[in-house]
Design an enzyme around this catalytic site. Structure first.
Site, PDB file in Angstrom:
ATOM      1  CG  ASN A 171      12.035  32.491  -9.899  1.00  0.00           C
ATOM      2  OD1 ASN A 171      11.520  32.327  -8.805  1.00  0.00           O
ATOM      3  ND2 ASN A 171      13.337  32.685 -10.050  1.00  0.00           N
ATOM      4  CE1 TYR A 175      10.912  32.943  -2.760  1.00  0.00           C
ATOM      5  CE2 TYR A 175       9.326  31.774  -4.115  1.00  0.00           C
ATOM      6  CZ  TYR A 175      10.425  32.602  -4.005  1.00  0.00           C
ATOM      7  OH  TYR A 175      11.030  33.082  -5.143  1.00  0.00           O
ATOM      8  NE  ARG A 176       7.363  31.643   7.427  1.00  0.00           N
ATOM      9  CZ  ARG A 176       6.255  32.383   7.476  1.00  0.00           C
ATOM     10  NH1 ARG A 176       5.065  31.807   7.424  1.00  0.00           N
ATOM     11  NH2 ARG A 176       6.345  33.700   7.559  1.00  0.00           N
ATOM     12  CD1 TRP A 189       7.658  37.820  -0.987  1.00  0.00           C
ATOM     13  CD2 TRP A 189       7.101  36.193  -2.403  1.00  0.00           C
ATOM     14  NE1 TRP A 189       6.607  38.281  -1.728  1.00  0.00           N
ATOM     15  CE2 TRP A 189       6.234  37.304  -2.606  1.00  0.00           C
ATOM     16  CE3 TRP A 189       6.933  35.072  -3.203  1.00  0.00           C
ATOM     17  CZ2 TRP A 189       5.227  37.305  -3.566  1.00  0.00           C
ATOM     18  CZ3 TRP A 189       5.923  35.072  -4.153  1.00  0.00           C
ATOM     19  CH2 TRP A 189       5.088  36.167  -4.335  1.00  0.00           C
ATOM     20  NE  ARG A 193      15.294  34.836  -1.985  1.00  0.00           N
ATOM     21  CZ  ARG A 193      16.573  34.559  -1.837  1.00  0.00           C
ATOM     22  NH1 ARG A 193      17.374  34.641  -2.891  1.00  0.00           N
ATOM     23  NH2 ARG A 193      17.082  34.217  -0.679  1.00  0.00           N
ATOM     24  CD  GLU A 235      15.057  28.556 -11.327  1.00  0.00           C
ATOM     25  OE1 GLU A 235      15.312  29.582 -10.693  1.00  0.00           O
ATOM     26  OE2 GLU A 235      14.341  28.551 -12.365  1.00  0.00           O
ATOM     27  CG  ASP A 284      13.391  33.320   9.558  1.00  0.00           C
ATOM     28  OD1 ASP A 284      12.749  32.964   8.559  1.00  0.00           O
ATOM     29  OD2 ASP A 284      14.481  33.915   9.508  1.00  0.00           O
TER      30      ASP A 284
END
Length: 503
Positions: A171, A175-176, A189, A193, A235, A284
């Site tokens: 995967n 993400y932060r 996250w 996810r 991906e 955010d």
């Protein structure tokens, strides 16, 4: 040669869409303030060559306009993205072809899949410099502190690569991450996810989860990571479909994962299930500071590799317009064919940037029976994982341009009786960062049926809508230049009145 960030920055510079800043600039608030002002104005990408306290230059606002996102996808205009979406739709939910033409089309797509298969680069640029253990120092990266109330510096545009401990399916997500020490970060996250599923499975097996973060990749690869994919599709394969040729990958030095070979930086590490630290607050995409997470997963990095003279690429979230909103507009076009394949009555749909890119959606349908608008809204919410957190869905008739807020507002005000046409779905799983909900992670959704009502939705006759006389409209179009108005095309009169393309 593999595609890379440097090649795209060169393209932007050649097209006058990159500005270099050589004076010393601070990564604490200053860079984000400069970038935000240019983002609001639709300005160029920026390359900060002298970031105070950091060893590397920083690129930002690289995909800060829809035009630049299209360039990253080897396309010139947003409408071209729908053609790509049609190709992806055939792979997303393939069906046996019923006609020869459909078989030919599927065959072309399958041939593209063969060409898109990734390959292994034995001497990858991303490993020209290798740092391990105590030599790993994340503080040397030009990590940003974006807002004054942020708890610390963040990494926002790295691709996180993880692998399912059982199926070994990879995967890739964005993400932060928040800096905790010279070699640790926490991650923020959502529970739906892919990486969170991998961590849960690793915990069940009593194992650590291996992680790699690729920073400064070809923007096209970021688009592939943001595209909704079936759980068993890679991906990397989709990135190859986007590019028209296979992605070059490199095997990591210390973990059993592969990363884009042309990445500027790669961080390698692990997450120990149950090991956490305090994360946040941080600005955010909702336009507020996110809350404090006292049990955010903690990542330990024991290896960092990078190219010679690497470039750090980043972005930041906040109230639109921001760079992530530009990606969402482009993805909206790609989603269209995928969504129409799953919900055939949907003619078009739009996620307005002002609706935080996914919190509000407008659907147009070819209405054929009563209750169809509600059915379309319910189908939309379940069609793709990205739409789970869409709060408001407005359904209009097929002749309404979903990208024109004037037409959408007219439909709502002229065709909606709130008691009959507004429906609420309570107690749905929700985004923890949405402070409008009474309980964190649980909220309601609203559907609005703004279509023309048919029996038995209403017993009242619906009078004819006001429309121009067709022959007169054609005549005026034909004689437009005769009126002395040739210099005022319809597009030039009002191309972007509401801040985005309404055509």
């Amino acid at each position: 040669m593999p595609r890379d960030l440097r090649g795209f920055l060169k393209l932007l510079e050649e097209r006058g869409q990159l500005r270099r800043i050589s004076v010393p600039v601070d990564s604490h608030l200053e860079i984000s303030e400069i970038s935000n002002r240019l983002m609001q104005a639709g300005g160029p990408a920026l390359l900060f060559e002298n970031v105070k306290g950091a060893e590397y230059p920083l690129a930002i606002n690289v995909m800060g306009t829809v035009e630049r996102v299209c360039w990253a996808m080897n396309m010139e205009q947003p409408a071209d993205l729908e053609e790509l979406g049609k190709k992806l739709a055939l792979l997303y939910q393939p069906r046996p072809p019923k006609k020869i033409s459909q078989a030919v089309e599927l065959g072309k797509v399958l041939f593209d899949v063969v060409k898109a298969k990734p390959s292994r680069d034995l001497l990858p640029p991303c490993q020209q410099v290798v740092l391990k253990d105590e030599a790993v120092d994340l503080t040397k990266l030009p990590l940003l502190q974006v807002y004054p109330g942020d708890a610390g510096k963040v990494l926002t545009l790295g691709l996180m690569i993880t692998k399912d401990p059982e199926s070994k399916i990879v995967n890739v997500g964005v993400y932060r991450l928040q800096l905790q020490s010279k070699n640790t970060m926490t991650v923020q996250w959502l529970s739906v996810r892919g990486a969170t599923r991998h961590l849960r499975k690793a915990a069940e097996r009593g194992e650590k989860l291996e992680v790699a973060i690729a920073i400064g990749v070809d923007p096209l690869v970021i688009m592939a990571a943001a595209t909704p994919l079936p759980i068993d599709l890679s991906e990397w394969l989709f990135a190859g479909l986007y590019a028209g040729s296979g992605l070059h990958l490199a095997k990591c030095k210390t973990v059993d994962l592969e990363v884009p070979a042309a990445a500027e930086f790669v961080l390698e590490g692990t997450i120990t299930p149950g090991e956490t630290a305090v994360d946040g607050p941080a600005g955010d995409h909702m336009g507020f500071y996110g809350g404090v997470n006292e049990q955010a997963p903690l990542l330990h990095f024991h290896c960092m590799t990078h190219r010679k003279q690497p470039i750090y690429m980043t972005t930041f979230s906040g109230r639109p317009p921001k760079e992530d909103a530009m990606l969402a507009i482009a993805l909206n076009r790609i989603y269209n064919p995928i969504l129409r394949q799953q919900v055939p009555e949907i003619v078009d749909f739009f996620l307005p940037m002002e609706g935080l890119s996914y919190k509000a959606a407008v659907l147009s349908i070819d209405k054929a029976y009563p209750g169809q608008a509600r059915r379309a809204a319910l189908a939309f919410w379940s069609a793709l994982p990205q739409f789970t957190y869409t709060k408001f869905v407005v359904v209009v008739d097929k002749d309404i341009n979903v990208r024109d807020p004037r037409q959408v507002m007219w439909s709502i005000t002229s065709k909606v009786d709130p008691a009959r046409d507004v429906f609420i779905l309570p107690d749905n799983p929700f985004d923890h960062l949405d402070f409008a909900t009474e309980r964190a992670g649980l909220g309601s959704k609203m559907g609005i049926d703004a279509t023309t009502k048919v029996y038995p939705e209403t017993d009242r006759p619906w009078n004819d809508e006001l429309k121009p006389e067709p022959d007169t409209a054609k005549m005026v179009t034909r004689r437009w230049a005769d009126y002395g108005l040739a210099d005022l095309s319809l597009d030039e009169v009002n191309p972007n009145l509401f801040g985005y393309d309404i055509r």
